[in-house]
Motif scaffolding. Structure first.
Motif, short mmCIF file in Angstrom:
data_model
loop_
_atom_site.label_atom_id
_atom_site.label_comp_id
_atom_site.label_asym_id
_atom_site.label_seq_id
_atom_site.Cartn_x
_atom_site.Cartn_y
_atom_site.Cartn_z
N LYS B 277 68.35 47.97 -23.39
CA LYS B 277 68.29 46.96 -24.44
C LYS B 277 68.84 45.64 -23.93
O LYS B 277 69.89 45.61 -23.26
CB LYS B 277 69.16 47.45 -25.60
CG LYS B 277 68.94 46.74 -26.90
CD LYS B 277 69.63 47.54 -27.98
CE LYS B 277 69.75 46.77 -29.28
NZ LYS B 277 70.53 47.55 -30.25
N GLU B 292 63.55 45.67 -25.76
CA GLU B 292 63.99 47.06 -25.70
C GLU B 292 62.99 47.86 -24.88
O GLU B 292 61.80 47.63 -24.98
CB GLU B 292 64.01 47.67 -27.10
CG GLU B 292 65.20 47.29 -27.94
CD GLU B 292 65.14 47.95 -29.31
OE1 GLU B 292 66.04 47.69 -30.10
OE2 GLU B 292 64.20 48.74 -29.56
N ALA B 326 73.83 39.97 -23.92
CA ALA B 326 74.39 41.27 -23.53
C ALA B 326 73.28 42.26 -23.23
O ALA B 326 72.15 42.10 -23.70
CB ALA B 326 75.28 41.80 -24.66
N GLU B 328 72.47 46.69 -22.61
CA GLU B 328 72.97 48.06 -22.80
C GLU B 328 72.01 49.01 -22.10
O GLU B 328 70.80 48.86 -22.22
CB GLU B 328 72.94 48.42 -24.28
CG GLU B 328 74.28 48.29 -24.98
CD GLU B 328 74.14 48.63 -26.46
OE1 GLU B 328 73.29 49.47 -26.81
OE2 GLU B 328 74.88 48.02 -27.24
N GLY B 331 72.90 53.17 -24.23
CA GLY B 331 74.02 53.04 -25.16
C GLY B 331 75.30 52.46 -24.57
O GLY B 331 76.17 52.03 -25.29
N GLU B 332 75.43 52.43 -23.22
CA GLU B 332 76.65 51.86 -22.66
C GLU B 332 76.42 50.42 -22.21
O GLU B 332 75.31 50.04 -21.86
CB GLU B 332 77.19 52.72 -21.51
CG GLU B 332 76.15 53.10 -20.50
CD GLU B 332 76.70 53.99 -19.38
OE1 GLU B 332 77.52 53.48 -18.60
OE2 GLU B 332 76.29 55.16 -19.28
N VAL B 333 77.51 49.66 -22.22
CA VAL B 333 77.42 48.25 -21.84
C VAL B 333 76.97 48.14 -20.39
O VAL B 333 77.46 48.87 -19.53
CB VAL B 333 78.78 47.55 -22.02
CG1 VAL B 333 78.73 46.13 -21.48
CG2 VAL B 333 79.17 47.56 -23.49
#
Lengths: 324, 510
Positions: B277, B292, B326, B328, B331-333
């Motif tokens: 994302k 996405e 940002a 991802e 789900g993690e940065v």
């Protein structure tokens, strides 16, 4: 648009040429040996063989580090100064602390190497310039430490390193062999070795493959410094003194050994095994010419010609687009 | 006009000397077993402009290379003004009146415009053993004026904009007094206004009687500039038609052929959860990008060269700074400080410039595949060479690389096989996200489809998330599930499923 497929060359043709290029440094060494053997009775003797190996030790140890630097596509002109400085520092501290001061040569070498690597990689100063600066400054430091006079070291252990032997093998030759084995292992069996070759072959590709190029450069120069430090220890042990002019001009012999050994200055191919052959070739050449009574002036001319000739034959011009 | 030895003065077979300037008949060119061009024929009158159209790999560049004397033909005949034309070198072609402007920039950035115009021919300006600068500038100025350009010939080349530099290249071609001018994607890296200026210059040349052969992926330009279109597909001529009888849709249908309709997009198998994302990232060359990518999905950034799509991929790969926004991954940065960090997170990138960024020519296939995998091949500081070998052999099999074995040097491989090695290198890391920048650039048509099939099956099997950038619209249409068009570094449109057509995309890109 459709790319041009590579034209099929005869495989045997290319194979035999590649074979020749790979083993060319070795062939040169053999031819030189045979030539001198025909000229001089003294050349083929166990005693002379040992002499040649002893004479090669400092050069081949220092050239291990030099190979990594050149393999990476960089250049190290500071080898002679770092070897000399290490030898002088060892001699200086041994006067005060005795044999525990011997590793100081390694520390000096590694620190200078790491500093060179940092300035080269992070501050983006070409390695040629950084190491040229260290070459000049290093000789200045040596003169300071020695105050222009050799620092004599009388120590049994150091003498044993310099002229003793283990089971008939001279200690310094043993050290050179150990240095080679370590270098060979690093080149072929470590991630660092792969990274060095990759940077030499294509720095952008290496970086885009996730290799931290700056870190590898710093580590490689530190490693080269470590080998120079070891060469410095061997040097001081052979001479029994830290001379203010120790190591002068060694950097050029190192480059010659690497290049005669088949590693091009552009990097990316070749390696430490070839360099050992290159260093031996240089040593055999001086030794044989000395025995044949050729004047040292003429020797320089011959050495220079051999260096150029070795490169003319060993490089594959088709693979190289631009020569600088 | 200099007449070289290659110009055979016998009359051409066609006999229609007065009207036809350039006649190409049954041209064949093979590269090994691959027929790059077979049986292509067209004619060109004085002052006429003809477009060569086709997808990447259709044979346009090969026709150009033959005409420009860069490669020899394997069959067929070419006549200029009725005389047989078979140049043995580009220099010969120029002396026979055929000049070419390449897609790539061929300039000397650090010297003046005038020197760039007359590069290689400075001897002509010798006076008393020195360069007659005044005459050099005057003649360069005259040429630039002829093209209605206001460029100072005394200026340093690097001070000019890319479009002005391209104009100077055009002036260079013009200075050789060409009868036929070959223009290969000359507007590819120009924006719209600059392309207009370029067109005005080309128009002017046509008025002077210069015949133009034109290649461009911008279909609108072809309709504006050319009277005739010669459509190529897989090296063969599909049709040669007057532009007046065509529109953009008909033209692209002819270019692409029928298989476009038969290509089924596996839309149904896309996983619901988001693999990757991007939220509002900006950086140098791109602005406010959000998108996405799901597992099993191919998302494409479609843009012309210079649109900013390359920069976006590079920024995601950690090779370029991101100033805002940002990202991802599963789900993690995800905020890579460099490429190594991105690779460490399981992101791989097949770069656009294979030779510069992708593979090391001198090293073998195994080592090249291993390079992206060094962190996984490490036991302490020691390299696990057995694992390196098995990884390479797996890639070698999966991607059906045609070579003796994995110890073959990459240098010995064809472009298509190199590309497969490059794909194998990045699939070997077991990527969570793979970035593909023009994944079939410089690859033969046959291998291209092989790569599409491989990508499709890998995507199905490994539930791979793919983010692609491509300048090849046929490719975009063929393999994308979702397309974002990129214009001036921003997203200018989003297309999904049946909305993904070349016309829709091109309209949103320009």
């Amino acid at each position: 648009m459709a790319s041009t497929p590579t034209t099929q060359q005869s495989k045997t043709d290319r194979g035999s040429l590649d074979w020749l290029r790979t083993y060319f440094p070795f062939l040169v060494l053999i031819v030189v040996c045979i030539g001198f053997a025909a000229f001089s009775d003294q050349f083929v003797s166990a005693r002379n063989f040992e002499t040649v190996l002893r004479q090669t030790a400092v050069l081949s140890i220092a050239a291990m580090g030099g190979t990594f630097v050149i393999l990476m596509g960089s250049i190290d002109l500071s080898v002679g100064a770092v070897v000399g400085l290490s030898s002088v520092v060892v001699a200086y501290f041994m006067q005060i602390f005795g044999i525990v001061a011997i590793p100081s040569g390694l520390i000096v070498g590694a620190l200078i190497g790491a500093a060179v690597g940092f300035i080269y990689a992070k501050l983006k100063v070409p390695s040629f310039i950084v190491t040229l600066g260290v070459l000049v400054a290093g000789h200045g430091m040596m003169l300071h430490i020695t105050e222009g006079r050799p620092i004599m070291v009388r120590d049994e252990f150091l003498r044993w390193i310099g002229s003793g032997s283990v089971a008939g093998v001279p200690t310094i030759v043993l050290l050179a062999i150990i240095a080679f084995l370590i270098a060979y292992f690093i080149q072929n069996h470590t991630v660092l070795g792969r990274s060095i070759v990759a940077i030499g072959g294509g720095e952008v590709v290496a970086q885009r493959s996730g290799i931290r190029v700056d870190r590898v450069k710093i580590v490689t120069f530190a490693l080269a410094g470590l080998f120079s430090g070891l060469a410095g220890i061997v040097l001081v042990s052979r001479m029994g003194a830290g001379s203010p002019t120790a190591g002068t001009g060694l950097e050029l012999d190192v480059i010659a050994a690497v290049v005669i050994g088949g590693t091009p200055l552009t990097g990316g191919m070749g390696g430490v095994a070839g360099t050992v052959i290159g260093a031996l070739t240089i040593a055999v050449l001086s030794n044989g010419l000395n025995l044949a009574g050729v004047s040292s002036y003429t020797q320089l001319i011959i050495k220079g010609a051999v260096l150029i000739a070795a490169v003319i034959v060993s490089i594959d011009r088709k693979k190289i687009g631009i020569i600088k | 006009m200099a007449v070289g030895a290659d110009l055979d003065m016998r009359q051409g077979v066609s006999g229609d000397v007065p009207t036809v300037l350039l006649g190409v008949r049954d041209l064949d060119k093979n590269y090994g077993p691959i027929k790059a061009v077979s049986g292509v024929s067209f004619t060109l009158r004085r002052g006429e402009a003809l477009a060569l159209c086709g997808e990447n790999g259709a044979g346009k560049s090969t026709v150009f290379k033959v005409l420009a004397g860069e490669v020899g033909a394997d069959g067929g005949e070419i006549h200029i003004d009725g005389a047989r034309y078979a140049p043995s070198s580009p220099a010969k072609a120029v002396s026979l009146g055929v000049s070419m402007v390449h897609q790539e920039f061929n300039i000397l950035p650090n010297v003046t415009v005038a020197e760039n115009v007359f590069v290689g021919r400075m001897n002509a300006f010798r006076r008393f053993g020195r360069v007659d600068w005044r005459r050099l500038y005057e003649e360069a100025d005259a040429l630039l004026k002829r093209l209605r350009l206001s460029i100072d010939p005394r200026q340093t080349m690097s001070a000019l904009s890319p479009s002005a530099q391209k104009m100077v290249e055009l002036a260079r071609a013009l200075s050789t007094h060409p009868r036929v001018l070959l223009l290969d994607e000359i507007t590819a890296s120009l924006d719209h206004d600059d392309a207009d200026t370029m067109h005005a210059a080309v128009e002017r040349l046509r008025e002077e009687g210069v015949a133009i052969v034109y290649v461009s992926h911008r279909l609108q330009e072809i309709f504006r500039t050319c009277e005739t279109v010669c459509i190529l597909k897989d090296g063969a001529e599909v049709a040669t038609l007057p532009t007046a009888e065509l529109d953009e849709q008909k033209l692209s249908a002819l270019m692409v052929g029928r298989d476009l309709q038969n290509w089924a997009r596996p839309v149904a198998t896309i996983d619901p959860e988001v693999a990757f994302k991007v939220e509002g990232i900006s950086g140098e060359g791109f602005e406010d990008i959000s998108l996405e990518v799901r597992h099993g999905q191919t998302v494409t950034l479609a843009g012309l060269a210079g649109s900013g799509a390359d920069e976006i991929l590079e920024a995601i790969f950690g090779a370029r700074p991101i100033s805002r926004g940002a990202m991802e991954i599963e789900g993690e940065v995800f905020a890579p400080i460099d490429v190594a960090a991105a690779v460490g997170k399981g992101v791989g990138m097949v770069p656009k410039e294979r030779a510069v960024e992708g593979l090391i020519d001198a090293l073998d296939i195994r080592t090249n595949i291993g390079l992206a995998n060094l962190p996984n091949l490490k036991r302490g500081i020691v390299l696990d060479r057995g694992k390196e070998r098995s990884l390479a052999e797996e890639g070698f099999r999966t991607f059906q690389i045609k070579a003796r074995d994995a110890s073959t040097a990459v240098r010995e491989l064809s472009g298509g096989n190199k590309q497969k090695v490059l794909l194998a290198k990045w699939f070997a890391i077991g990527p969570r996200l793979i970035l593909l920048n023009n994944p079939t650039r410089g690859v033969d048509v046959g291998v291209k489809f092989e790569i599409y099939e491989l990508l499709k099956s890998l995507r199905e099997k490994n539930r791979l998330a793919v983010l692609m950038a491509s300048e090849d619209m046929a490719e975009v249409v063929r393999i994308s599930d979702v397309v974002f068009t990129i214009r001036h570094g921003r997203i200018s449109g989003r297309f999904e499923g049946a909305e993904i057509t070349e016309t829709n995309l091109i309209n949103a890109m320009l």
